[in-house]
Every structure is written in structure tokens, then in C-alpha cells.
Design an enzyme around this catalytic site. Structure first.
Site, PDB file in Angstrom:
ATOM      1  CB  SER A 108      -0.946  -0.161   1.110  1.00  0.00           C
ATOM      2  OG  SER A 108      -2.013   0.727   0.841  1.00  0.00           O
ATOM      3  CG  ASP A 159      -6.036  -2.856  -3.808  1.00  0.00           C
ATOM      4  OD1 ASP A 159      -6.956  -1.972  -3.493  1.00  0.00           O
ATOM      5  OD2 ASP A 159      -4.990  -2.869  -3.624  1.00  0.00           O
ATOM      6  CG  HIS A 166      -5.583  -2.238   0.368  1.00  0.00           C
ATOM      7  ND1 HIS A 166      -4.725  -1.743  -0.812  1.00  0.00           N
ATOM      8  CD2 HIS A 166      -4.923  -1.714   1.285  1.00  0.00           C
ATOM      9  CE1 HIS A 166      -3.976  -0.858  -0.639  1.00  0.00           C
ATOM     10  NE2 HIS A 166      -4.073  -0.673   0.668  1.00  0.00           N
TER      11      HIS A 166
HETATM   12  C1  BEZ Z   1      -2.388   2.420   3.026  1.00  0.00           C
HETATM   13  O1  BEZ Z   1      -1.134   2.333   3.101  1.00  0.00           O
HETATM   14  O2  BEZ Z   1      -3.157   1.160   3.154  1.00  0.00           O
HETATM   15  C2  BEZ Z   1      -3.148   3.461   2.200  1.00  0.00           C
HETATM   16  C3  BEZ Z   1      -2.547   4.596   2.166  1.00  0.00           C
HETATM   17  C4  BEZ Z   1      -2.929   5.680   1.578  1.00  0.00           C
HETATM   18  C5  BEZ Z   1      -4.571   5.706   1.201  1.00  0.00           C
HETATM   19  C6  BEZ Z   1      -5.167   4.417   1.386  1.00  0.00           C
HETATM   20  C7  BEZ Z   1      -4.307   3.578   2.045  1.00  0.00           C
END
Ligand code: BEZ
Ligand code: CA
Length: 532
Positions: free
Chosen positions: A203, A426, A465
Site C-alpha cells: 500500500s 483491490d 487490499h
Molecule cells: C495504505 O497504506 O493502506 C493507504 C495509504 C493511503 C491511502 C489509502 C490506503
């Protein structure tokens, strides 16, 4: 201070100085450079530049506890190691708030010669235990020296955005600073540099992995970039779809609650339809859509003919879902959101959590709007974001956040490898965007064969995700990357398992290949599948 202690500290200082000036020598010296070793407890005496070491203590083998949020989950058995914590650029910033790049490093006694930077997540702001736990077993237990950091601010919300330097540290600078300091601490402790350096994250951490391969091309030999947020501050998929979901969500305290826009049963119906239309496209009805690129579904098939029941969805719900899947354009017909693939993960809790549930920063309702959709503005309201005009306001943040460069000549020339993975389901960072970027990367680097010699993408059907979904989401990319870097053995497939399908294993294939049943033998066994 006694003379002996002074001399000892002078020696330590000399060691660090030697370590710090080593980079230039390394090019001319053949064989590994050796430095005098510094004991774990003495590393704390290394106060240099703008680095303050807070502690350096030996840790016996045993459980490691998180200093961050998920203490219980992250408790692991770690081998004996030296724990170092510290802060770079400690300061008082805007709003009289304390800032600094806090880091934690764990140096195992039984070192395998490798360094791993474990990427962060979300908006960072916490120092996770440096155990190397992103995907697969913790790297610390495998002998990697591991570092983690908070990217320059404390707290997981967007309020650090008011501080220019904190933004810069989050966008790109802290990764370089921590890389340099961690490598120097490592050299001081082990008396030599790491044989190989790796970065792994998912992510935001996946963005960081791509970022270091693009902006620090000589520092890393290999990176694992999972579900990378490589277009943070640039892409509008999140805002486009969350606006569609907000539009149909019931109001709670005057605000749309997207968590209530669909029941679990509604989403299961959608997943069921997608599976019905697409599961067999790969030649095998097994609950996994390997040929997800060919999957096209009309969500409108599910629209209720009369009153809403749990066997159908409303037209408004279907329209919102099509906005999510299809993406969209501004009023002049310019494409601004690429949409998301039709895939089976939508009926799973992790999809809801990311896309619909309003829980602070992990919030499908207002995806970090104050940070990514404009110059920092705590009062920013994404409902007022004008898709025609406002994308221009994203340029300042987006240009520093984005990690979608394709110039890789130095990284490639020194043997660097990039292993990217994503879930096909995702709902945060669209696999469509990642695939488009990957195609650009390959085209800019000599085409399929040459491009795949240093960069491979693995798309996991059904995975949401980073993990979860209706998926075999349990795989181990780090050894595959190490073999690629150190033995020049490119990953032809990754073997994966996962709790939704107990007893099953499958290959995940390098894109654009897909996993196919060979036609004989158990469909639960990866050996009976091949990448085509
Ligand atoms: C994440 O690292 O999971 C993330 C970062 C920014 C926006 C959404 C998710
Ligand atoms: Ca199938």
C-alpha cells in the site's frame, strides 16, 4: 568522563566517520570494506549529524511486542538481536508540534548479510516493530537486519500536512535519510556493509518500495511493492467511486454513511453474479477468476423488478457500483478515473472495510481528501471537489508523492529487481492503473523480455487490499526476490495458499500470464497448474 571512556567514544566516532565516508571508497576497493565493530550498547553513543540514538539494547530471543497499534497481532518470536531506536531531524515545527523521523532497527545476532527496509502504511506516523513483516514470515527471524520508521511525524491522521518539512519527509525524504542512517548503523555494528539491500512494503509501503527503486537507484538491490499507492495525490479513482457511494448512502447525523449503502447480502449478490459470469473463463469453475481481465459483467442484471428484497439490488445501487467498476470522465469527456476490474473480492469484509467503512483515515467516505486532493487544507470538503478544475490543485502534492517513473537505467544496470504484486479485487488502488503503469514500464525498458528481466507484476485473483478477499492470499515474495537478485533466478511463479480455500495451493503468475489447470490431477494442488 575518564580518559578510557573518552578514548572509547573517540574510537566509536572514528568508526562511524569511516562508515560514513565509505561510499566513495567502495567503488575502488575490491572485497568488502571492514570497519571496527561497535557493541550494541555502544551504538547509543553515536550521536552524529542530526541523528539522536535513543537506545541500543540487546534483546534475547523471545516475543517482540509492537509499539504501534496492533500489539497482539504483531507479537512474534524473534531471534536474539540488537534493538536500536532513534530520531533524525528532531525539531519543533508548525503549530508548536514536535516532529522528527523516528526509526527502529533490529540487528539479529545470526545475521544473513542482508538489510531490509520495511515500508510503512497509510499516512505513516507510527514506528512499527522492525521485524520485516509485510507478506510471508518475518524477515528478522530469517536473519535480515530490519529498519522501520514513522516518515517524520507522529499520528496517523493528515494534520502533519500543515508542516512543509513533514510533508516532504512523508513524500520522499525520510526514506533516503533512514536508508543512509540504517546502513551506517548496520556497518558499525557488523563491521561491514550489507551484502544486499531490500525494501518491502504494501500500500503506502508499496509506494515507498517503488519510490526508492526510482529515486535511490543504487541503494537497493531489490524491492517488493505490494498493492502500491503509487499514484497517491494523482489518481481520482478513490474519489470518483466514493462520491458515487456517498450519493446513495443513508444519512447519519446529516452525513452519508457509506457503510450502509449496501448490506453484506447485496455485496454477496454482486460477487455471486461476477463469479457466475467469469469463474469458468479460465476453463475451471473453482471459485477463482484467473481470467479476470476478460471478465465483463452487467451489474444491472441484479436490479429488482419490483420491491427491493435480499435477492436483488436497487437501480441506484447498481449505478453506483457501475461508477466504481467503469470509472469516469469529467464534463469535457477527459478520462479521470480508470475504474476497477470485475472480480470476486467484493463480497468480502476487507472490501467493505476499505471501500465503505468510515473509520478514521481508512475511510472510503473521504479518502484523505485534505492531503491528496488539494494543497493541504484541513477544511477541505471533497463534495466540493470539481472534477473539471480541481485536479490541477493536486499537482503540488501529487508530483512529490507519485512513484510512477519509468527511468530505471541505473537501477537495472546494477542488477536491481522489482517484484510488484496486487490483489485483482483491490478496491483502494486500482489494479487497472497498476497494469497500465506496468505496461509503460516494460515498454520504456526494452519491451517484454528485457523489461521482465528486472520488473515483474503478480496479480492475485480475488485478493483485496494487500490481503484478504476470496483469495489465496498467503504467499512469500521475499525469498523469490532474493533468489532473483542473488542467483539471477527470476520468479516464474509464486506459490500461494489461503484460508478461504483450505488445503488448496496455486501458482500466481507473472502478468500477463495466468494460472491454468493442466487437465489432470487434483485441482487443490498447485503442481497441476501452469502459467500461460
Ligand atoms: C495504505 O497504506 O493502506 C493507504 C495509504 C493511503 C491511502 C489509502 C490506503
Ligand atoms: Ca476459475
Amino acid at each position: 568522563m575518564g580518559t578510557r571512556i573518552v578514548i572509547r567514544y573517540l574510537l566509536i566516532g572514528l568508526t562511524v566517520l569511516t562508515a560514513f565516508t565509505a561510499t566513495a571508497q567502495e567503488a575502488t576497493v575490491s572485497g568488502p570494506v571492514q570497519y571496527p565493530k561497535v557493541h550494541c550498547g555502544d551504538l547509543a553513543a553515536l550521536q552524529f549529524w542530526s541523528v539522536e540514538i535513543a537506545q541500543s539494547v540487546e534483546q534475547p530471543a523471545g516475543p517482540v511486542k509492537s509499539s504501534g497499534k496492533s500489539t497482539a497481532q504483531l507479537a512474534i518470536e524473534a531471534p536474539a538481536h540488537c534493538l536500536v531506536t532513534g530520531v533524525i531531524d528532531k525539531r519543533i515545527g508548525i503549530g508548536n508540534r514536535p516532529y522528527g523521523i523516528h526509526f527502529e532497527m533490529r540487528l539479529p545476532d545470526n545475521w544473513n548479510g542482508r538489510f531490509l527496509f520495511q515500508g510503512g502504511g497509510g499516512l505513516n506516523g507510527i514506528v512499527s516493530p522492525a521485524i520485516g513483516s509485510v507478506k510471508g514470515p518475518p524477515a528478522l527471524s530469517r536473519g535480515f537486519a530490519v529498519v522501520t520508521q514513522d516518515a517524520g511525524h507522529q499520528g496517523t491522521d493528515a494534520s502533519f500536512g500543515e508542516d512543509q518539512k513533514a510533508r516532504i519527509d512523508m513524500e520522499y525524504r525520510s526514506y533516503e535519510q533512514v536508508t543512509i542512517i540504517a546502513k551506517r548503523l548496520l556497518a558499525a555494528y557488523y563491521g561491514k556493509n550489507a551484502d544486499h539491500s531490500y525494501f518491502m512494503g504494501c500500500s503506502e509501503g508499496g509506494r515507498e518500495a517503488l519510490l526508492v527503486s526510482q529515486r535511490l537507484p543504487l541503494e537497493y538491490d531489490g524491492v517488493v511493492a505490494g498493492d502500491p499507492g503509487f499514484l497517491l495525490g494523482v489518481d481520482l479513482n478513490g474519489e470518483w467511486s466514493s462520491r458515487a457511494f456517498r450519493k446513495i448512502a443513508p444519512l447519519v447525523d446529516g452525513k452519508p454513511d457509506t457503510d450502509r449503502a449496501f448490506t453484506d447480502q447485496d455485496l454477496k449478490l454482486v460477487a455471486g453474479l461476477i463469479l457466475k459470469r467469469c469463474d469458468a473463463l479460465d476453463g475451471l469453475e473453482d471459485g477463482i477468476i484467473d481470467n479476470w481481465p476478460a471478465c465483463q459483467v452487467k451489474i444491472s442484471e441484479l436490479i429488482c423488478k419490483s420491491a427491493k428484497t435480499d435477492k436483488c439490488i436497487s437501480k441506484a445501487q447498481a449505478d453506483a457500483l457501475e461508477a466504481y467498476y467503469q470509472g469516469g470522465s469529467d464534463s469535457k469527456g477527459r478520462r479521470i478515473a480508470s475504474g476497477y476490474p470485475y472480480d470476486s473480492g467484493i463480497g468480502q469484509p476487507n472490501w467493505r472495510q476499505w471501500k465503505l467503512r468510515n473509520n478514521g483515515m481508512r475511510n472510503g467516505v473521504s479518502p484523505l481528501q485534505g492531503l491528496f486532493l488539494s494543497p493541504y487544507d484541513p477544511n477541505f470538503d471533497s463534495d466540493n471537489f470539481d472534477f473539471d478544475k480541481d485536479p490541477l490543485r493536486m499537482v503540488e502534492t501529487g508530483s512529490l508523492y507519485r512513484a510512477d517513473a519509468v527511468s530505471y537505467s541505473s537501477f537495472k544496470a546494477h542488477g536491481g529487481k522489482v517484484l510488484i504484486y496486487t490483489g485483482a479485487s483491490d478496491p483502494v488502488f486500482s489494479p487497472k492503473d497498476l497494469i497500465a503503469y506496468y505496461a509503460r514500464l516494460i515498454a520504456a525498458n526494452g519491451g517484454t523480455q528485457e523489461g521482465q528481466s528486472f520488473a515483474r507484476l503478480f496479480v492475485v485473483p480475488g485478493m483485496t487490499h494487500c490481503r484478504g478477499g476470496l483469495a489465496l492470499d498467503d504467499f512469500d515474495p521475499l525469498p523469490a526476490l532474493v533468489a532473483w537478485v542473488e542467483k539471477n533466478a527470476p520468479p516464474e511463479k509464486l506459490i500461494t495458499t489461503g484460508s478461504p480455500f483450505p488445503g488448496r495451493s496455486r501458482p500466481i503468475c507473472p502478468y500477463p500470464q495466468q494460472s491454468r489447470y493442466k487437465g489432470t490431477g487434483s485441482i487443490e494442488d498447485a503442481d497441476n497448474f501452469e502459467c500461460r
